[in-house]
Design an enzyme around this catalytic site. Structure first.
Site, PDB file in Angstrom:
ATOM      1  N   ASN A   7      56.758  44.213  58.643  1.00  0.00           N
ATOM      2  CA  ASN A   7      55.834  43.013  58.686  1.00  0.00           C
ATOM      3  C   ASN A   7      56.731  41.739  57.888  1.00  0.00           C
ATOM      4  O   ASN A   7      56.679  41.664  56.584  1.00  0.00           O
ATOM      5  CB  ASN A   7      54.788  43.148  57.345  1.00  0.00           C
ATOM      6  CG  ASN A   7      53.884  42.018  57.624  1.00  0.00           C
ATOM      7  OD1 ASN A   7      54.053  40.890  57.963  1.00  0.00           O
ATOM      8  ND2 ASN A   7      52.705  42.411  56.688  1.00  0.00           N
ATOM      9  N   ARG A  90      54.220  44.201  62.725  1.00  0.00           N
ATOM     10  CA  ARG A  90      52.899  43.415  62.545  1.00  0.00           C
ATOM     11  C   ARG A  90      53.194  41.977  63.180  1.00  0.00           C
ATOM     12  O   ARG A  90      54.137  41.436  62.665  1.00  0.00           O
ATOM     13  CB  ARG A  90      52.424  43.510  61.108  1.00  0.00           C
ATOM     14  CG  ARG A  90      51.209  42.849  60.870  1.00  0.00           C
ATOM     15  CD  ARG A  90      50.511  42.595  59.591  1.00  0.00           C
ATOM     16  NE  ARG A  90      49.214  42.247  59.351  1.00  0.00           N
ATOM     17  CZ  ARG A  90      48.726  42.207  58.429  1.00  0.00           C
ATOM     18  NH1 ARG A  90      49.014  42.498  57.567  1.00  0.00           N
ATOM     19  NH2 ARG A  90      47.301  41.940  58.605  1.00  0.00           N
ATOM     20  N   HIS A 180      42.703  40.458  61.279  1.00  0.00           N
ATOM     21  CA  HIS A 180      42.790  41.662  60.635  1.00  0.00           C
ATOM     22  C   HIS A 180      42.264  42.696  61.785  1.00  0.00           C
ATOM     23  O   HIS A 180      41.598  43.727  61.416  1.00  0.00           O
ATOM     24  CB  HIS A 180      41.458  41.564  59.722  1.00  0.00           C
ATOM     25  CG  HIS A 180      41.747  40.851  58.381  1.00  0.00           C
ATOM     26  ND1 HIS A 180      40.702  40.202  57.859  1.00  0.00           N
ATOM     27  CD2 HIS A 180      42.787  40.633  57.577  1.00  0.00           C
ATOM     28  CE1 HIS A 180      41.254  39.379  56.702  1.00  0.00           C
ATOM     29  NE2 HIS A 180      42.577  39.782  56.797  1.00  0.00           N
ATOM     30  N   LEU A 209      36.768  43.117  53.257  1.00  0.00           N
ATOM     31  CA  LEU A 209      36.751  42.059  52.106  1.00  0.00           C
ATOM     32  C   LEU A 209      37.900  42.384  51.216  1.00  0.00           C
ATOM     33  O   LEU A 209      37.987  43.402  50.486  1.00  0.00           O
ATOM     34  CB  LEU A 209      35.359  42.454  51.683  1.00  0.00           C
ATOM     35  CG  LEU A 209      34.097  42.562  52.428  1.00  0.00           C
ATOM     36  CD1 LEU A 209      32.839  42.875  51.421  1.00  0.00           C
ATOM     37  CD2 LEU A 209      33.834  41.366  53.169  1.00  0.00           C
ATOM     38  N   ASN A 211      41.438  39.702  49.670  1.00  0.00           N
ATOM     39  CA  ASN A 211      41.775  38.263  49.651  1.00  0.00           C
ATOM     40  C   ASN A 211      41.256  37.284  50.804  1.00  0.00           C
ATOM     41  O   ASN A 211      40.981  36.198  50.507  1.00  0.00           O
ATOM     42  CB  ASN A 211      43.334  38.005  49.200  1.00  0.00           C
ATOM     43  CG  ASN A 211      43.796  36.816  48.473  1.00  0.00           C
ATOM     44  OD1 ASN A 211      42.739  36.288  47.595  1.00  0.00           O
ATOM     45  ND2 ASN A 211      45.033  36.297  48.643  1.00  0.00           N
ATOM     46  N   GLY A 212      41.811  37.927  51.742  1.00  0.00           N
ATOM     47  CA  GLY A 212      41.082  37.189  53.015  1.00  0.00           C
ATOM     48  C   GLY A 212      39.967  38.091  53.565  1.00  0.00           C
ATOM     49  O   GLY A 212      40.175  39.349  53.405  1.00  0.00           O
ATOM     50  N   ARG A 241      40.093  30.420  50.500  1.00  0.00           N
ATOM     51  CA  ARG A 241      39.807  29.649  51.659  1.00  0.00           C
ATOM     52  C   ARG A 241      38.215  29.341  51.750  1.00  0.00           C
ATOM     53  O   ARG A 241      37.457  30.042  51.393  1.00  0.00           O
ATOM     54  CB  ARG A 241      40.190  30.665  53.039  1.00  0.00           C
ATOM     55  CG  ARG A 241      41.815  30.627  53.212  1.00  0.00           C
ATOM     56  CD  ARG A 241      41.942  31.621  54.029  1.00  0.00           C
ATOM     57  NE  ARG A 241      42.782  32.808  53.674  1.00  0.00           N
ATOM     58  CZ  ARG A 241      43.064  33.866  54.327  1.00  0.00           C
ATOM     59  NH1 ARG A 241      42.412  34.111  55.600  1.00  0.00           N
ATOM     60  NH2 ARG A 241      43.839  34.704  53.919  1.00  0.00           N
ATOM     61  N   ARG A 285      38.006  40.590  40.282  1.00  0.00           N
ATOM     62  CA  ARG A 285      37.875  41.177  39.063  1.00  0.00           C
ATOM     63  C   ARG A 285      37.801  40.002  37.819  1.00  0.00           C
ATOM     64  O   ARG A 285      36.914  40.215  36.870  1.00  0.00           O
ATOM     65  CB  ARG A 285      38.855  42.266  38.782  1.00  0.00           C
ATOM     66  CG  ARG A 285      39.185  43.145  39.561  1.00  0.00           C
ATOM     67  CD  ARG A 285      40.419  43.828  39.516  1.00  0.00           C
ATOM     68  NE  ARG A 285      41.348  43.075  40.566  1.00  0.00           N
ATOM     69  CZ  ARG A 285      42.604  43.467  40.817  1.00  0.00           C
ATOM     70  NH1 ARG A 285      42.943  44.686  40.747  1.00  0.00           N
ATOM     71  NH2 ARG A 285      43.266  42.637  41.709  1.00  0.00           N
ATOM     72  N   GLY A 331      40.606  45.474  49.521  1.00  0.00           N
ATOM     73  CA  GLY A 331      40.591  45.279  48.109  1.00  0.00           C
ATOM     74  C   GLY A 331      39.185  45.276  47.614  1.00  0.00           C
ATOM     75  O   GLY A 331      38.997  46.090  46.634  1.00  0.00           O
ATOM     76  N   GLU A 384      46.762  49.309  56.763  1.00  0.00           N
ATOM     77  CA  GLU A 384      47.160  48.870  58.015  1.00  0.00           C
ATOM     78  C   GLU A 384      48.738  48.971  58.740  1.00  0.00           C
ATOM     79  O   GLU A 384      48.827  49.179  59.826  1.00  0.00           O
ATOM     80  CB  GLU A 384      47.063  47.129  57.852  1.00  0.00           C
ATOM     81  CG  GLU A 384      45.831  46.644  57.859  1.00  0.00           C
ATOM     82  CD  GLU A 384      45.654  45.165  57.454  1.00  0.00           C
ATOM     83  OE1 GLU A 384      45.790  44.914  56.120  1.00  0.00           O
ATOM     84  OE2 GLU A 384      45.615  44.290  58.278  1.00  0.00           O
TER      85      GLU A 384
HETATM   86  P1  AMP Z   1      43.648  42.918  49.676  1.00  0.00           P
HETATM   87  O1  AMP Z   1      43.856  41.310  50.246  1.00  0.00           O
HETATM   88  O2  AMP Z   1      42.877  43.635  50.621  1.00  0.00           O
HETATM   89  O3  AMP Z   1      44.784  43.409  48.993  1.00  0.00           O
HETATM   90  O4  AMP Z   1      42.462  42.652  48.524  1.00  0.00           O
HETATM   91  C1  AMP Z   1      42.716  41.796  47.395  1.00  0.00           C
HETATM   92  C2  AMP Z   1      41.637  41.417  46.398  1.00  0.00           C
HETATM   93  O5  AMP Z   1      40.751  42.780  46.181  1.00  0.00           O
HETATM   94  C3  AMP Z   1      41.809  40.929  45.154  1.00  0.00           C
HETATM   95  O6  AMP Z   1      42.137  39.628  45.273  1.00  0.00           O
HETATM   96  C4  AMP Z   1      40.744  41.304  44.400  1.00  0.00           C
HETATM   97  O7  AMP Z   1      39.886  40.049  44.321  1.00  0.00           O
HETATM   98  C5  AMP Z   1      39.975  42.190  44.933  1.00  0.00           C
HETATM   99  N1  AMP Z   1      39.895  43.640  43.980  1.00  0.00           N
HETATM  100  C6  AMP Z   1      40.843  44.541  44.074  1.00  0.00           C
HETATM  101  N2  AMP Z   1      40.328  45.301  43.194  1.00  0.00           N
HETATM  102  C7  AMP Z   1      39.110  45.205  42.808  1.00  0.00           C
HETATM  103  C8  AMP Z   1      38.313  45.873  41.919  1.00  0.00           C
HETATM  104  N3  AMP Z   1      38.380  46.832  41.416  1.00  0.00           N
HETATM  105  N4  AMP Z   1      36.911  44.922  42.023  1.00  0.00           N
HETATM  106  C9  AMP Z   1      36.842  43.836  42.476  1.00  0.00           C
HETATM  107  N5  AMP Z   1      37.608  43.104  43.343  1.00  0.00           N
HETATM  108  C10 AMP Z   1      38.888  43.929  43.374  1.00  0.00           C
END
Ligand code: AMP
Length: 397
Positions: A7, A90, A180, A209, A211-212, A241, A285, A331, A384
């Site tokens: 990637n 990717r 995605h 759900l 960061n994006g 965003r 969080r 996340g 992914e």
């Molecule tokens: P991703 O882009 O899929 O890696 O997701 C990252 C996002 O997941 C982070 O910015 C957090 O906002 C969210 N996240 C990760 N762990 C938790 C948690 N235990 N509770 C709430 N949000 C979380």
């Protein structure tokens, strides 16, 4: 069979080497600061990690350093580089051209290049990564492009067109593409397999759900709508965003603040979303901690995210004439029980009954709705990289 997943970003290259027969990750890591100075973080399974700061003037050198690490006497996990059966890349954007992953040849490279204007930050880096692998891997090693946009290519025109003068679609390919896609495809398939159902018989809403964040309406295994658009800025509000806003706001802000097009783009991509709203953080969080401590803007940001998610789910159920399965992933979707609960709250009229006891603290592949719920709500962890490795395997086998 060993598959290397790559990637590439403009100055980085993430990698994972899979034994696809067992699903094991043999090694993974990242090259960073390519073209600046260079840092390789290499993590082999069952051996000591190491960090190298040798210069990385370009992606070709970076890829060569990764391959050398994989066969290194001390840290390596392979005897010879020829043990890599194929490489899966990717790639962000395939425009209107591919609805599936493809084996890379000159035509595919031409399409990736043609789509540079649609993915200006990612597509050039993705192509550089492909060419770097070509240059340093044994001749004939197959390479596969797995596109973020491909899964959404089955959308009908009524879902992907924008009501702008038609000539902009013709001249500049301006339409909804969605992103995605690898994750939406993977979790919708995985959810059907987990529930022992045939995806072709289901209406599924996948909620990626993170960061994006994006949603997909998957009817009988095909994507019929998705929330991101021409770019990954559209849809629900995200970490930084803004998501969907009244388009007239853009020229108003530009005029009032004296911003250029690229400055306002930066503002909407990097300084908005729950971060811009709360002034606290883009991380959910931190937001929930701040909201619990009485921060009203953090609470508002969370409420808006939940409310917008609910509205998208409602609209996709309407678009598909119903919904059988809702999938939470990424996340936030995998880890945040309170967001899942809030999104599904007061949706009994829709046939959605979440089981709070099962939902609480649940992070693994599981059903979180009550047995009486007409709609089955599930958590499916996305992966992914593994999905890219599997698609690569399927194509080269
Ligand atoms: P991703 O882009 O899929 O890696 O997701 C990252 C996002 O997941 C982070 O910015 C957090 O906002 C969210 N996240 C990760 N762990 C938790 C948690 N235990 N509770 C709430 N949000 C979380």
């Amino acid at each position: 069979m060993n598959i290397l997943v790559i990637n590439c970003g403009s100055s980085s290259c993430k990698f994972q080497l899979f034994n696809i027969d067992t699903g094991d990750i043999l090694a993974k890591g990242i090259c960073e600061r390519i073209g600046i100075d260079g840092k390789l973080t290499y993590k082999p399974a069952n051996k000591a990690d190491y960090v190298s700061k040798e210069p990385m003037p370009d992606h070709k050198v970076a890829v060569k350093m990764v391959l050398d690490a994989l066969v290194d006497k001390e840290h390596g996990v392979l005897n010879d580089i020829s043990e890599i059966a194929a490489v899966g890349h990717r790639v962000l954007h395939a425009g209107k051209y591919y609805s599936e992953s493809v084996i890379i040849n000159d035509d595919v490279k031409r399409v990736i290049k043609e789509c540079f204007p649609l993915g200006p930050l990612h597509n050039p880096a993705n192509l550089i990564g492909i060419e770097a692998c070509e240059a340093v891997l044994p001749e004939g090693t197959p390479q596969v492009a797995v596109f973020d946009t491909a899964f959404h290519q089955t959308m009908p025109p009524k879902a992907y067109m924008y009501a702008l003068p038609y000539e902009y679609y013709e001249k500049y390919s301006i339409r909804r593409y969605g992103f995605h896609g690898t994750s939406h495809r993977y979790v919708s398939k995985r959810a059907a397999a987990f529930l022992g159902k045939n995806l072709k018989d289901l209406k599924v809403i996948t909620c990626h759900l993170g960061n994006g964040s994006s949603f997909a309406a998957v009817k009988n295994g095909k994507c019929v709508d998705t929330s991101m658009g021409l770019t990954p800025l559209a849809g629900i509000c995200m970490g930084t965003r803004c998501g969907d806003i009244d388009p007239a706001i853009v020229p108003i802000i530009m005029e009032k603040e004296g911003l250029t097009a690229s400055q306002v783009d930066d503002l909407m991509n990097k300084k908005s979303g729950v971060q811009g709203l709360s002034g606290v953080s883009s991380d959910f969080r931190d937001l929930s901690k701040a909201a619990k401590e009485g921060n009203e803007r953090a609470a508002l940001a969370l409420e808006m995210f939940e409310y917008q998610a609910k509205k998208i789910i409602g609209s996709y159920a309407a678009a598909m004439g119903g919904v059988d399965v809702i999938v939470f992933t990424a996340g936030i979707g995998e880890n945040s029980d309170y967001i899942r609960e809030a999104v599904c709250e007061d949706m009994e009229f829709f046939g959605i009954e979440i089981d709070k006891k099962v939902n609480d603290g649940n992070r693994k592949e599981s059903i979180i709705s009550k047995p009486s719920s007409k709609v089955t709500v599930v958590v499916i962890p996305t992966n992914e990289e593994l999905a890219i490795a599997k698609e690569t395997e399927a194509l080269v086998k």
